[in-house]
Scaffold this active site. Structure first.
Site, PDB file in Angstrom:
ATOM      1  N   SER A 552       0.840  -1.186   0.000  1.00 50.72           N
ATOM      2  CA  SER A 552       0.000   0.000   0.000  1.00 50.72           C
ATOM      3  C   SER A 552       0.882   1.246   0.000  1.00 50.72           C
ATOM      4  O   SER A 552       1.679   1.420  -0.931  1.00 50.72           O
ATOM      5  CB  SER A 552      -0.963  -0.037   1.190  1.00 50.72           C
ATOM      6  OG  SER A 552      -1.985   0.918   1.036  1.00 50.72           O
ATOM      7  N   ASP A 637      -8.685  -5.078  -6.027  1.00 47.36           N
ATOM      8  CA  ASP A 637      -8.286  -3.934  -5.206  1.00 47.36           C
ATOM      9  C   ASP A 637      -8.803  -2.659  -5.864  1.00 47.36           C
ATOM     10  O   ASP A 637      -8.261  -2.214  -6.875  1.00 47.36           O
ATOM     11  CB  ASP A 637      -6.756  -3.898  -5.094  1.00 47.36           C
ATOM     12  CG  ASP A 637      -6.269  -2.835  -4.128  1.00 47.36           C
ATOM     13  OD1 ASP A 637      -7.073  -1.982  -3.708  1.00 47.36           O
ATOM     14  OD2 ASP A 637      -5.067  -2.851  -3.794  1.00 47.36           O
ATOM     15  N   HIS A 669      -7.187  -5.572  -1.609  1.00 46.70           N
ATOM     16  CA  HIS A 669      -5.994  -4.901  -1.097  1.00 46.70           C
ATOM     17  C   HIS A 669      -5.202  -5.839  -0.186  1.00 46.70           C
ATOM     18  O   HIS A 669      -4.011  -5.654   0.015  1.00 46.70           O
ATOM     19  CB  HIS A 669      -6.426  -3.639  -0.335  1.00 46.70           C
ATOM     20  CG  HIS A 669      -5.371  -2.594  -0.219  1.00 46.70           C
ATOM     21  ND1 HIS A 669      -4.734  -2.040  -1.311  1.00 46.70           N
ATOM     22  CD2 HIS A 669      -4.835  -1.983   0.865  1.00 46.70           C
ATOM     23  CE1 HIS A 669      -3.869  -1.134  -0.904  1.00 46.70           C
ATOM     24  NE2 HIS A 669      -3.895  -1.079   0.412  1.00 46.70           N
TER      25      HIS A 669
END
Length: 701
Positions: A552, A637, A669
């Protein structure tokens, strides 16, 4: 926006579930009997741990009801089961042994019954049973199932959460095109996290009598708003008043673009008798969530952020006097987030969970004096808190141990483990030492950095090292336990792990936390380099074998460092990272995040903060890439689209950089499926071993 029919069905025929029925549905996934070789944690060992979920203390404070989820790698499935034990850890019993999914356990009827969710009937419904696991009975038959529930204090009513349809389906607009798969979009927030927004959660209240529910009412009938809020809100965002006359719920009553740019949620009161709804936090502009009534019903406590659009603002603890409406900012003099809390029986004290200097502890808060006092200390994180009989009952973990349940003395913070769910695995493992080290940054500040050493570390030898870059971006590198970014497993593979609490992380005061916004390629990147440079000077770290990884925002950090590391690193791995900030601004769904942290849209040429952000986007430094890089991403995602990872991989390939990509078409994610998790770990270490270990076979194909 038009709300579609909710499609609720009342329970007509209560389905009885006998002990025989519940325990003969085929072999259930249960506690692992794994034998560990060499005392080292592996991906298979990691997925063998039982994962403790909900923890509920009985009304008389004598017993604990809790959930444990087990994993079967071969079946590629998980299975939650329910347990009960005394508050001292004795007389532990497993209440369910099925292939169904039992979760969300709660005590009802003064502790004489247990309620829970099970999907045994095909959809997730509320079931009840005796505290010994006998007499299981389904009490709801809600179309498409429910996702959470809580009974009123007198057990005469029940709140539950169910998804309802929003908008108009294509087959309704074009009935002659039943096979058409298109979606028509007219506004923002058409996707969220990993789903297209075609349904949202609503809260319902129903009467409960004679093991049946009736008279079901949608608290937000014909309102196109979430309650609780997506993507992570659950039953903690709802609460009953002690007299059962009022329901408090959390909602952000916005849709479309207005929803996408705002974090302004509120706490609403629903009068059960009249059906009237009142906004109790109107004018408080940030997130207001997770209401809890005091035991005597005179006060309401909740978590609150101050600023609209800033999702990483300080998570404050507030209390309202319901007679006067006066609000008290309880943690005003406490420069840290409130992560969770519970009322004491005196109606004057709350116990809270807060992270301070990368360790998450339990604290007491006096409402009148606003005095916050520490209860626990040590190298660990508490993850929940509940009120026991003169003690606190809490989940706790560390970098070396997954969640277990502890009993905590209020007077001195002494904690006693009582669950021992994973003792049989942990006692077979040799964990590496975790060291708390303070490193000076380029601007003369001190930064806490966790160092995790390989098991049986020998300071006379040299080891490769991995710089771990945290996501969030504002998420503390605490004593966390992860089933994907497990630092102990990295250490068990022969790496020294360097995990800095760089700028932009909570737990070190609000100034440290806020610095990162509008400065993505700035001070926090210098902090990363300060940490790895300090460790590279140690005689036991081989500075020619340094790697860097993260997910991320940590993945963004990897991409940025790949073009700005001055040949420090020999290999990179990025998961779900942002590669192109301009594309990210228009691809993501929660625009409040992009507006606050990036400073605004890239086309605003007069916005100095935004222009600085986009000028330091990782994709602008690809010409400087010179180091092997691996990229992983999930195609579901919708926070950071898989196209970001594909762009980075294509760039590396076109530049002739040794590179590899691992794409998961069925992950978001996170990586949630067991076999995908094992695959990720195996490829993670195959990649770094190839480039960072002597004799690693280099394969650039």
């Amino acid at each position: 926006m038009v709300m579609a029919t909710t499609g609720l069905l009342l329970s007509c025929n209560n389905e009885q579930k006998s002990d025989t029925d519940s325990k003969n549905l085929g072999e259930a996934i249960g506690r692992s009997k794994i034998k560990v070789e060499n005392g080292l944690i592996t991906p298979e060992v990691l997925y063998s741990f039982g994962r403790i979920g909900s923890v509920e203390v009985s009304p008389d404070k004598s017993k604990i009801l809790y959930q444990v989820t087990y994993v079967d790698i071969k079946q590629n499935k998980t299975n939650p089961e329910l347990f009960v034990m005394n508050t001292d850890g004795s007389d532990k019993k497993q209440l369910t042994v099925t292939n169904a999914r039992e979760s969300n356990p709660q005590w009802i009827s003064g502790g004489k019954k247990v309620a829970f969710i099970s999907n045994e009937s095909g959809t997730s419904q509320i079931w009840i049973m005796n505290p010994d696991g006998s007499g299981m009975k389904k009490i709801t038959d809600v179309e498409e199932g429910i996702t959470g529930f809580v009974f009123s204090p007198d057990n005469k009513k029940v709140l539950f959460i169910k998804n309802v349809k929003v908008g108009e389906a294509i087959k309704d607009k074009h009935p002659d095109l039943p096979e058409a798969s298109g979606r028509i979009v007219d506004n923002l927030m058409y996707k969220h996290w990993d789903s297209w927004v075609e349904e949202i959660p609503h809260t319902f209240v129903a009467d409960f009598s004679d093991d049946k529910v009736s008279n079901i009412i949608d608290l937000l009938q014909d309102e196109p708003y979430e309650a609780p809020m997506l993507p992570f809100g659950g039953i903690e965002q709802l609460a009953w008043s002690p007299d059962g006359k009022t329901i408090a719920y959390t909602s952000r009553k916005k849709t479309g673009k207005e929803y996408a740019v705002s974090t302004n949620s509120d706490i609403f009161f629903y009068d059960v008798e009249s059906g009237k709804t009142t906004n109790m936090t109107e004018g408080m502009m940030g997130y207001d969530v997770n209401p809890q009534f005091s035991p005597d019903g005179s006060k309401l406590a909740w978590q609150s952020m101050e600023r609209d659009g800033y999702e990483a603002d300080k998570n404050r603890l507030f209390v309202m006097d319901l007679a006067t409406g006066d609000k008290t900012y309880v943690t005003e003099n406490f420069d840290y987030n409130t992560d969770a809390f519970v009322w004491n029986t005196d109606n004057k004290t709350l116990y809270l969970v807060a992270c301070v200097e990368a360790k998450t502890q339990l604290f007491s808060a006096d409402i009148r004096s606003k005095q916050i006092s520490p209860i626990t200390k040590g190298k660990h994180d508490y993850a929940s808190v509940a009120l026991g009989n003169g003690k606190l009952i809490a989940k706790r973990h560390s970098m070396s141990q997954p969640d277990e349940i502890y009993s905590v003395e209020l007077t001195n913070g002494q904690a006693t483990e009582i669950s021992f769910e994973n003792k049989h695995i942990l006692e077979q493992l040799t964990m590496g030492e975790t060291e708390e080290r303070w490193i000076e940054t380029t601007d003369g500040k001190q930064m806490l950095t966790w160092i995790v050493y390989p098991p049986d570390f020998d300071s006379t030898k040299t080891y490769p090292a991995l710089l771990y870059c945290q996501g969030g971006p504002q998420s503390t590198v605490s004593q966390f336990w992860s089933y994907r970014w497990n630092l102990q497993m990295m250490a068990a593979n022969g790496y020294i792990v360097v995990a800095p609490n760089r700028r932009g992380l909570p737990g070190f005061g609000q100034e440290w936390n806020e610095q990162i916004s509008g400065d993505y390629g700035g001070q926090n990147m210098k902090d990363y380099l300060s940490a790895i440079d300090a460790l590279a000077q140690e005689p036991y770290v081989d500075e020619t074998r340094l790697g860097c990884t993260g997910a991320s925002y940590g993945g963004f950090s990897v991409y940025w460092l790949a073009g700005n590391h001055d040949k420090r690193f020999k290999a990179f791995l990025s998961h779900a990272g942002i590669f192109n900030l301009e594309a990210q601004y228009l691809e993501t769904e929660e625009m409040w995040f992009a507006n606050w942290d990036m400073g605004g849209p890239y086309w605003d040429k007069l916005n100095a903060v935004a222009q600085k952000t986009y000028a330091t986007s990782p994709h602008r430094f690809v010409d400087k890439w010179d180091t092997p890089i691996m990229i992983t991403h999930g195609e579901l995602d919708y926070r950071i689209l898989a196209s970001q990872g594909m762009m980075a991989f294509n760039a590396a390939q076109l530049r002739g950089i040794p590179s590899r990509m691992l794409i998961f078409p069925d992950e978001n994610h996170w990586i949630s499926k067991p076999q995908n998790g094992i695959l990720f770990q195996r490829e993670f270490f195959r990649w770094f071993d190839q480039w960072l270990k002597p004799g690693g076979k280099v394969n650039t194909q």
